[in-house]
Motif scaffolding. Structure first.
Motif, mmCIF file in Angstrom:
data_model
loop_
_atom_site.group_PDB
_atom_site.id
_atom_site.type_symbol
_atom_site.label_atom_id
_atom_site.label_comp_id
_atom_site.label_asym_id
_atom_site.label_seq_id
_atom_site.Cartn_x
_atom_site.Cartn_y
_atom_site.Cartn_z
ATOM 1 N N UNK A 56 27.266 -9.832 7.827
ATOM 2 C CA UNK A 56 26.508 -8.721 7.228
ATOM 3 C C UNK A 56 26.646 -8.715 5.715
ATOM 4 N N UNK A 57 25.656 -8.152 5.055
ATOM 5 C CA UNK A 57 25.630 -8.031 3.595
ATOM 6 C C UNK A 57 25.548 -9.373 2.885
ATOM 7 N N UNK A 58 25.064 -10.388 3.586
ATOM 8 C CA UNK A 58 24.816 -11.693 2.961
ATOM 9 C C UNK A 58 23.397 -12.115 3.330
ATOM 10 N N UNK A 59 22.945 -13.200 2.737
ATOM 11 C CA UNK A 59 21.613 -13.718 3.058
ATOM 12 C C UNK A 59 21.490 -14.093 4.530
ATOM 13 N N UNK A 104 36.621 -21.327 7.884
ATOM 14 C CA UNK A 104 36.177 -22.043 6.687
ATOM 15 C C UNK A 104 34.668 -22.225 6.681
ATOM 16 N N UNK A 105 34.108 -22.502 7.863
ATOM 17 C CA UNK A 105 32.661 -22.710 7.963
ATOM 18 C C UNK A 105 31.911 -21.429 7.625
ATOM 19 N N UNK A 106 32.357 -20.308 8.187
ATOM 20 C CA UNK A 106 31.653 -19.055 7.916
ATOM 21 C C UNK A 106 31.830 -18.623 6.471
ATOM 22 N N UNK A 164 28.773 -18.195 2.973
ATOM 23 C CA UNK A 164 28.714 -17.158 1.947
ATOM 24 C C UNK A 164 29.065 -17.685 0.565
ATOM 25 N N UNK A 165 29.921 -18.710 0.517
ATOM 26 C CA UNK A 165 30.397 -19.237 -0.761
ATOM 27 C C UNK A 165 30.294 -20.760 -0.779
ATOM 28 N N UNK A 221 27.598 -14.441 -2.362
ATOM 29 C CA UNK A 221 26.743 -14.559 -1.189
ATOM 30 C C UNK A 221 26.028 -13.277 -0.854
ATOM 31 N N UNK A 222 26.181 -12.236 -1.671
ATOM 32 C CA UNK A 222 25.562 -10.961 -1.364
ATOM 33 C C UNK A 222 24.125 -10.928 -1.828
ATOM 34 N N UNK A 223 23.300 -10.209 -1.086
ATOM 35 C CA UNK A 223 21.912 -10.069 -1.477
ATOM 36 C C UNK A 223 21.807 -9.094 -2.636
ATOM 37 N N UNK A 224 20.850 -9.385 -3.510
ATOM 38 C CA UNK A 224 20.600 -8.490 -4.617
ATOM 39 C C UNK A 224 19.653 -7.396 -4.161
#
Length: 222
Positions: free
Chosen positions: A49-52, A110-112, A116-117, A218-221
């Motif tokens: 959540x809260x990522x693309x 690490x994959x997840x 995000x990063x 990794x957060x959406x703007x």
């Protein structure tokens, strides 16, 4: 008929699989591709959540070598992915994964985290890496990268519906830990036959203060 004696790598993977089923990693669901083959795992990944990747349902295979943990596993997405550290053939760049001697739980985390990063210093997909940096450095004003990810996330919804999976979209849903019910008792029986002593649970006590590392990259703007 006596069951075939397990190798040390099979025993290790049996322990890791049982641990992940009893205390799942947030954002993942683990099953065996074939119940008789401990070296091939199927992974369902839920976008944080809260990522693309929020709302995404991504499938992958982890293939462990016969001499695991002395050689690293391979991680290949079955779902089409556009990401700096994922090759066009959907393999994750090995440089982006932790060392082979670390447990599958660490590999999965690490994959997840990588979703995000992304690691743009040694990209597997140069075009995706350049596009990601433009999106990041523009603070979301350059939308090309974000639009591609959103389209891929949207495309996975049909697969989730087909599999009867409800993808978590909030932190509360994403962070809940539930024991995955076993669909085949043979694994538990085999495990009990092999290990009569109590298993040391000290490794199962991991810090869960944060469900995942929430990084602005990794957060959406808005």
């Amino acid at each position: 008929m006596a069951q075939q004696q397990m190798t040390s790598s099979q025993k290790a993977l049996m322990l890791e699989l049982k641990s992940l089923q009893e205390e799942p990693v947030e954002g993942f669901r683990i099953t065996l591709v074939d119940e008789s083959d401990l070296y091939n795992w199927e992974v369902a990944i839920f976008g944080p959540p809260n990522t693309l990747y929020e709302g995404g349902y991504f499938k992958a295979h982890i293939k462990f070598p016969i001499d695991y943990p002395y050689s690293p596993p391979t991680f290949r997405f079955l779902t089409k992915m556009w990401h700096p550290n994922i090759y066009e053939v959907r393999d994750i760049c090995s440089d982006s994964l932790p060392p082979s001697f670390l447990p599958p739980r660490t590999i999965l985390l690490s994959v997840i985290s990588l979703l995000n990063e992304p690691n743009t210093f040694s990209p597997a997909n140069v075009d995706a890496s350049v596009m990601f940096r433009k999106w990041r450095d523009s603070k979301g004003k350059d939308k090309e990268y974000a639009e591609i990810i959103r389209k891929q996330v949207s495309a996975t919804k049909a697969e989730a519906e087909k599999d009867g999976v409800k993808v978590p979209t909030t932190l509360a849903e994403y962070c809940i830990k539930t024991k995955v019910p076993s669909t085949d008792n043979s694994s538990d029986l085999l495990y009990d036959d092999l290990y009569d002593d109590d298993i040391d649970d000290e490794d199962e006590e991991e810090e869960d203060a944060d469900c995942y590392d929430d990084d602005d990259s990794g957060n959406e703007e808005s």
